[in-house]
Design a protein around this motif. Structure first.
Motif, PDB file in Angstrom:
ATOM      1  N   PHE A  15       0.932  -1.273   0.001  1.00  0.00           N
ATOM      2  CA  PHE A  15       0.004   0.162   0.031  1.00  0.00           C
ATOM      3  C   PHE A  15       0.983   1.256   0.076  1.00  0.00           C
ATOM      4  O   PHE A  15       2.101   1.267   0.368  1.00  0.00           O
ATOM      5  N   LEU A  16       0.264   2.421  -0.183  1.00  0.00           N
ATOM      6  CA  LEU A  16       1.009   3.865  -0.438  1.00  0.00           C
ATOM      7  C   LEU A  16       1.855   3.896   0.844  1.00  0.00           C
ATOM      8  O   LEU A  16       1.071   3.860   2.067  1.00  0.00           O
ATOM      9  N   SER A  18       4.233   2.397   2.266  1.00  0.00           N
ATOM     10  CA  SER A  18       4.701   0.942   2.899  1.00  0.00           C
ATOM     11  C   SER A  18       5.828   0.904   2.851  1.00  0.00           C
ATOM     12  O   SER A  18       6.576   0.311   3.889  1.00  0.00           O
ATOM     13  N   GLU A  96       8.005  -2.246  -9.532  1.00  0.00           N
ATOM     14  CA  GLU A  96       7.509  -1.698  -8.243  1.00  0.00           C
ATOM     15  C   GLU A  96       6.297  -1.391  -8.519  1.00  0.00           C
ATOM     16  O   GLU A  96       6.028  -0.338  -9.576  1.00  0.00           O
ATOM     17  N   GLY A  99       0.859   1.945  -5.192  1.00  0.00           N
ATOM     18  CA  GLY A  99       0.450   1.570  -3.922  1.00  0.00           C
ATOM     19  C   GLY A  99      -0.802   0.879  -3.723  1.00  0.00           C
ATOM     20  O   GLY A  99      -1.384   0.262  -2.716  1.00  0.00           O
ATOM     21  N   LEU A 160       8.266   0.688  15.090  1.00  0.00           N
ATOM     22  CA  LEU A 160       7.154   1.892  15.309  1.00  0.00           C
ATOM     23  C   LEU A 160       6.251   1.424  16.107  1.00  0.00           C
ATOM     24  O   LEU A 160       5.251   2.186  16.682  1.00  0.00           O
ATOM     25  N   GLY A 188      12.582  -1.077   5.323  1.00  0.00           N
ATOM     26  CA  GLY A 188      12.757  -2.110   4.056  1.00  0.00           C
ATOM     27  C   GLY A 188      13.719  -3.014   3.965  1.00  0.00           C
ATOM     28  O   GLY A 188      14.173  -3.605   2.795  1.00  0.00           O
ATOM     29  N   LYS A 253       4.387  13.078  -1.678  1.00  0.00           N
ATOM     30  CA  LYS A 253       5.590  12.834  -1.945  1.00  0.00           C
ATOM     31  C   LYS A 253       5.957  13.870  -3.108  1.00  0.00           C
ATOM     32  O   LYS A 253       5.127  14.310  -4.040  1.00  0.00           O
ATOM     33  N   GLU A 274       8.139  13.874   6.589  1.00  0.00           N
ATOM     34  CA  GLU A 274       9.673  14.041   6.388  1.00  0.00           C
ATOM     35  C   GLU A 274      10.020  15.032   5.327  1.00  0.00           C
ATOM     36  O   GLU A 274       9.753  14.920   4.345  1.00  0.00           O
TER      37      GLU A 274
HETATM   38  N1  GTP Z   1      10.399   5.203  10.296  1.00  0.00           N
HETATM   39  C1  GTP Z   1      10.331   4.613   9.311  1.00  0.00           C
HETATM   40  N2  GTP Z   1      10.183   5.210   8.055  1.00  0.00           N
HETATM   41  C2  GTP Z   1      10.449   4.282   6.992  1.00  0.00           C
HETATM   42  C3  GTP Z   1      10.511   3.024   6.790  1.00  0.00           C
HETATM   43  N3  GTP Z   1      10.668   2.459   5.685  1.00  0.00           N
HETATM   44  C4  GTP Z   1      10.439   3.579   4.822  1.00  0.00           C
HETATM   45  N4  GTP Z   1      10.281   4.545   5.582  1.00  0.00           N
HETATM   46  C5  GTP Z   1       9.683   5.840   5.034  1.00  0.00           C
HETATM   47  O1  GTP Z   1       8.641   5.768   4.693  1.00  0.00           O
HETATM   48  C6  GTP Z   1       8.395   6.526   3.630  1.00  0.00           C
HETATM   49  C7  GTP Z   1       7.836   5.801   2.295  1.00  0.00           C
HETATM   50  O2  GTP Z   1       8.695   5.002   1.987  1.00  0.00           O
HETATM   51  P1  GTP Z   1       8.829   4.293   0.423  1.00  0.00           P
HETATM   52  O3  GTP Z   1       9.892   3.630   0.467  1.00  0.00           O
HETATM   53  O4  GTP Z   1       9.103   5.487  -0.409  1.00  0.00           O
HETATM   54  O5  GTP Z   1       7.538   3.975   0.215  1.00  0.00           O
HETATM   55  P2  GTP Z   1       6.668   3.415  -1.123  1.00  0.00           P
HETATM   56  O6  GTP Z   1       5.801   2.110  -0.764  1.00  0.00           O
HETATM   57  O7  GTP Z   1       7.761   3.321  -2.014  1.00  0.00           O
HETATM   58  O8  GTP Z   1       5.614   4.712  -1.326  1.00  0.00           O
HETATM   59  P3  GTP Z   1       4.727   4.791  -2.611  1.00  0.00           P
HETATM   60  O9  GTP Z   1       5.462   4.252  -3.840  1.00  0.00           O
HETATM   61  O10 GTP Z   1       4.419   6.389  -2.630  1.00  0.00           O
HETATM   62  O11 GTP Z   1       3.571   3.919  -2.245  1.00  0.00           O
HETATM   63  C8  GTP Z   1       9.633   7.390   3.351  1.00  0.00           C
HETATM   64  O12 GTP Z   1       9.820   8.730   3.799  1.00  0.00           O
HETATM   65  C9  GTP Z   1      10.659   6.428   4.002  1.00  0.00           C
HETATM   66  O13 GTP Z   1      11.707   7.060   4.631  1.00  0.00           O
HETATM   67  C10 GTP Z   1      10.797   2.242   8.261  1.00  0.00           C
HETATM   68  O14 GTP Z   1      11.092   1.022   8.558  1.00  0.00           O
HETATM   69  N5  GTP Z   1      10.853   3.232   9.235  1.00  0.00           N
END
Ligand code: GTP
Length: 317
Positions: A15-16, A18, A96, A99, A160, A188, A253, A274
């Motif tokens: 999901f978005l 994640s 990839e 989301g 978290l 991740g 974002k 962030e």
């Molecule tokens: N605190 C925390 N933040 C995380 C973690 N993993 C990712 N983030 C943060 O979560 C946000 C989203 O991470 P992305 O990897 O861009 O997520 P995504 O699933 O690719 O996002 P979309 O493509 O928009 O759906 C970013 O600001 C990351 O830095 C984690 O384990 N802990």
């Protein structure tokens, strides 16, 4: 087309916000002795995720005209055939998804004879956000579909939340996909060895319950402006608004420029905001993508108004 061996495929869904891109970057580091290509699917005309893939990585194919699972199948097929025709044949393809994509729908393509000749779908990895999953799952059918399709579910952001929440998440995952592997993760991190395991013989590709084509209720709006931002104000406004409207705004974002035209990366998920400076990223405009339900341009404009130093312009995507 001359293929000596099949290209391994890893679909990364979730999901978005994640943590898909974060996980993908870790995987690319671990696979760096091999030839890799990436397909990035994102809504809208700008693909923020493609810019977030580890700096020097060049083999990124961007699909930006919609969600890969329902509206751009042809573009996916074209991209796959471009990859097969590459002179330098890759060992691995990482996809990839957006989301809200249905990973099962995408995976179904790889069972067709023509594609299965050249590609070997190894794993569907679904990333879930430990902090937000239990909230998102009830209002978004996409979350369940992604878990149902997974060979491996990565519970990201796991530190978290309390252990009880992790247990509830595991129960939920197992109740809808008892055959999947579950891995706990932070930032991740996923060991590539976790991808080397045999898949359960029962892999859900397109579960009958979800057979009907989904019409995503989630909307994306792009905000683009040549105006400059007061970063402190922006952070405050985003915090304040997400506290109130996190159930509507799932993800923001993009990049914004401050008064010195320095570039900042903005990322929000849930109530987390962030905003960090980015080096070596040239931008002439600020671009923010808003993803959520019942989003309205006027509300977003209002949200950003006090952080903007100059005039702006909206575009709906
Ligand atoms: N605190 C925390 N933040 C995380 C973690 N993993 C990712 N983030 C943060 O979560 C946000 C989203 O991470 P992305 O990897 O861009 O997520 P995504 O699933 O690719 O996002 P979309 O493509 O928009 O759906 C970013 O600001 C990351 O830095 C984690 O384990 N802990």
């Amino acid at each position: 087309m001359k293929l000596s061996k099949k290209i391994n495929v890893y679909i990364i869904s979730g999901f978005l916000g994640s943590g898909k891109t974060t996980l993908l970057n870790h995987l690319l580091k671990q696979f760096n002795e091999e030839k890799n290509v990436v397909i990035e699917n994102e809504f809208g005309k700008i693909n923020i995720d493609a810019t977030l893939i580890n700096g020097a990585f060049e083999n990124v194919f961007e699909l930006t005209n919609g969600c890969i699972c329902c509206s751009i199948n042809n573009q996916l097929l074209e991209t796959l055939s471009r990859i097969v025709s590459l002179e330098n044949q890759p060992d691995n393809l990482f996809i990839e998804t957006t989301g809200i994509a249905d990973a099962g729908e995408i995976a179904a393509h790889f069972t067709s004879l023509f594609i299965a000749k050249a590609f070997d779908l190894k794993k569907i990895i679904t990333v879930v956000d430990a902090e937000n999953l239990l909230f998102y799952k009830d209002s978004n059918v996409e979350v369940e579909k992604q878990i149902v399709a997974a060979d491996c579910v990565v519970i990201n952001k796991s530190t978290l939340v309390k252990t009880e929440i992790i247990e509830n998440i595991k129960d939920f995952i197992q109740s809808i996909n008892p055959y999947t592997t579950i891995v706990l993760s932070e930032n991740g991190l996923l060991d590539r060895m976790d991808l080397a395991t045999e898949n359960s013989p029962k892999t859900f590709i397109s579960d009958a319950i979800y057979k009907s084509k989904s019409i995503h209720k989630i909307k994306t709006l792009m905000y683009e402006t040549e105006a400059l931002f007061d970063i402190q104000n922006l952070k405050y406004e985003l915090f304040r608004n997400l506290y109130l409207y996190y159930h509507q705004i799932y993800r923001i974002k993009g990049y914004v420029l401050n008064s010195k035209k320095e570039v900042f990366l903005v990322q929000t998920t849930g109530k987390t905001v962030e905003i960090n400076p980015v080096e070596n990223q040239k931008m002439t405009k600020s671009q923010l993508v808003f993803i959520g339900k019942e989003l309205e341009l006027k509300s977003i404009e209002r949200l950003l108004k006090s952080s903007i130093i100059k005039k702006k312009k909206f575009q709906s995507v």
